[in-house]
Scaffold this motif. Structure first.
Motif, PDB file in Angstrom:
ATOM      1  N   GLY A  44     -15.092 -17.858   5.403  1.00  0.00           N
ATOM      2  CA  GLY A  44     -14.891 -16.417   5.478  1.00  0.00           C
ATOM      3  C   GLY A  44     -15.334 -15.731   4.194  1.00  0.00           C
ATOM      4  O   GLY A  44     -15.592 -16.364   3.170  1.00  0.00           O
ATOM      5  N   GLY A  45     -15.435 -14.404   4.267  1.00  0.00           N
ATOM      6  CA  GLY A  45     -15.727 -13.623   3.072  1.00  0.00           C
ATOM      7  C   GLY A  45     -17.171 -13.241   2.854  1.00  0.00           C
ATOM      8  O   GLY A  45     -17.480 -12.518   1.905  1.00  0.00           O
TER       9      GLY A  45
ATOM     10  N   LEU B  85      -9.157 -14.203   4.062  1.00  0.00           N
ATOM     11  CA  LEU B  85      -8.937 -13.322   5.220  1.00  0.00           C
ATOM     12  C   LEU B  85      -9.734 -13.748   6.450  1.00  0.00           C
ATOM     13  O   LEU B  85     -10.524 -12.978   6.996  1.00  0.00           O
ATOM     14  N   ALA B  86      -9.485 -14.966   6.896  1.00  0.00           N
ATOM     15  CA  ALA B  86     -10.158 -15.466   8.097  1.00  0.00           C
ATOM     16  C   ALA B  86      -9.192 -16.120   9.081  1.00  0.00           C
ATOM     17  O   ALA B  86      -9.340 -15.964  10.295  1.00  0.00           O
TER      18      ALA B  86
ATOM     19  N   ALA C 211      -5.751 -20.316   1.045  1.00  0.00           N
ATOM     20  CA  ALA C 211      -6.136 -19.486   2.188  1.00  0.00           C
ATOM     21  C   ALA C 211      -5.323 -18.205   2.207  1.00  0.00           C
ATOM     22  O   ALA C 211      -4.094 -18.240   2.113  1.00  0.00           O
ATOM     23  N   SER C 212      -6.006 -17.082   2.315  1.00  0.00           N
ATOM     24  CA  SER C 212      -5.340 -15.786   2.446  1.00  0.00           C
ATOM     25  C   SER C 212      -5.584 -15.227   3.838  1.00  0.00           C
ATOM     26  O   SER C 212      -6.697 -15.316   4.366  1.00  0.00           O
ATOM     27  N   LEU C 213      -4.531 -14.675   4.428  1.00  0.00           N
ATOM     28  CA  LEU C 213      -4.642 -14.101   5.771  1.00  0.00           C
ATOM     29  C   LEU C 213      -3.694 -12.919   5.882  1.00  0.00           C
ATOM     30  O   LEU C 213      -2.743 -12.791   5.114  1.00  0.00           O
ATOM     31  N   PHE C 214      -3.985 -12.043   6.831  1.00  0.00           N
ATOM     32  CA  PHE C 214      -3.133 -10.874   7.022  1.00  0.00           C
ATOM     33  C   PHE C 214      -1.786 -11.291   7.608  1.00  0.00           C
ATOM     34  O   PHE C 214      -1.704 -12.156   8.485  1.00  0.00           O
ATOM     35  N   GLY C 215      -0.715 -10.646   7.110  1.00  0.00           N
ATOM     36  CA  GLY C 215       0.633 -10.920   7.565  1.00  0.00           C
ATOM     37  C   GLY C 215       1.167  -9.850   8.500  1.00  0.00           C
ATOM     38  O   GLY C 215       0.502  -8.852   8.813  1.00  0.00           O
ATOM     39  N   GLY C 216       2.405 -10.051   8.933  1.00  0.00           N
ATOM     40  CA  GLY C 216       2.992  -9.272  10.014  1.00  0.00           C
ATOM     41  C   GLY C 216       3.165  -7.795   9.759  1.00  0.00           C
ATOM     42  O   GLY C 216       3.280  -7.007  10.704  1.00  0.00           O
TER      43      GLY C 216
END
Length: 294
Positions: free
Chosen positions: A57-58, A106-107, A133-138
């Motif tokens: 990603g990215g 963000l993937a 790993a970074s990802l969007f949360g709730g």
């Protein structure tokens, strides 16, 4: 290849959104830039080389961030770029132990089978390899979600899904442990972005390839009437004194290591050399014993 695990997302739509975003991504890459800088900051405090790196990603932003840091760049030899329009994280095409480091900016929030994908990522790491790993949360896009729901209930008497679901912080470390990672950890960063109007937010989401790709889509089209009412609600509830509306992005960062015998192990129960009562300078007593007055 067919997907045996049905989840909330349609993989074909995810790839389509990400493919279209390649041309416009740099117009709205501020969140990805923030995440890549954060991942690089974390790597800078780990004094070890990483010969083989996967950036999932990215669109190349992580590689750019590393090159801008000479000391870190000297320790990161080779970065293989893979984005969701080209690689399916649920069916990774990499040999076991192929990488020393896997970063994913963000993937992974687009993955139906996140536990299964994490297992594959661990297997793709060498022993003592690192996953960041970074990802969007709730909490991401809470304002948009609630505005759309209120508008649809008002105009149609009901509402369906319009915004993708996201994981919660308390789930991430458990998923890492379930996938076999050692020393799992997770933390969060809440980013508040202000827009002159909600339509600009939607434009940024399209540019990032982050618009909804739900498998079960709302049977009612998002008409201009619904969208206009949602924007009115958005302004009423979430605008500041300058009439700029708030958009919340919660970014969760997961850290885990591929197991290795050199890693720190938790102490065995009963192996402590100092009693807690001695450390606290108090009297030890059983759980059923009443405390004395002396």
């Amino acid at each position: 290849m067919s997907h045996p695990t049905l989840g909330p997302f349609e993989p074909r739509l995810v790839r389509q959104r990400k493919r279209r975003a390649r041309a416009s991504f740099r117009d709205a890459s501020f969140l990805h830039e923030r995440v890549c800088a954060d991942l690089a900051d974390r790597l800078e405090v780990i004094p070890r080389p990483f010969e083989r790196v996967l950036a999932l990603g990215g669109y190349g932003l992580f590689s750019e961030e590393v090159r801008a840091r000479p000391e870190l760049s000297a320790r990161v030899a080779s970065i293989f770029e893979a984005d969701l329009d080209l690689v399916d994280p649920e069916f990774l095409p990499f040999a076991p132990g192929a990488f020393d480091l896997i970063v994913s900016p963000l993937a992974l929030h687009w993955i139906n089978d996140l536990p299964g994908a994490l297992i594959q990522l661990r297997l793709a790491l060498r022993p003592d390899g690192l996953l960041l790993a970074s990802l969007f949360g709730g909490e991401t896009l809470t304002e948009l979600r609630l505005s759309l729901i209120e508008a649809e209930f008002e105009l149609l008497g009901g509402a369906g899904p319009r915004v993708s679901p996201f994981a919660d912080l308390q789930d991430i470390a458990g998923l890492l442990q379930r996938a076999g990672f050692a020393l799992p950890a997770a933390d969060r960063d809440v980013v508040a972005v202000r827009y002159a109007e909600p339509m600009r937010l939607l434009s940024d989401l399209r540019a990032m390839g982050e618009t909804s790709a739900l498998r079960e889509r709302n049977p009612t089209n998002l008409s201009r009437r619904i969208l206009a009412r949602a924007f009115e609600v958005y302004h009423t509830r979430y605008a500041d004194e300058n009439k700029r509306v708030l958009a919340t992005f919660e970014i969760l960062t997961a850290t885990g290591w591929s197991p290795h015998e050199s890693q720190q192990k938790p102490l065995r129960p009963g192996s402590a050399k100092t009693r807690l009562a001695d450390a606290l300078n108090t009297k030890e007593q059983s759980a059923g014993e009443k405390p004395s007055d002396t």
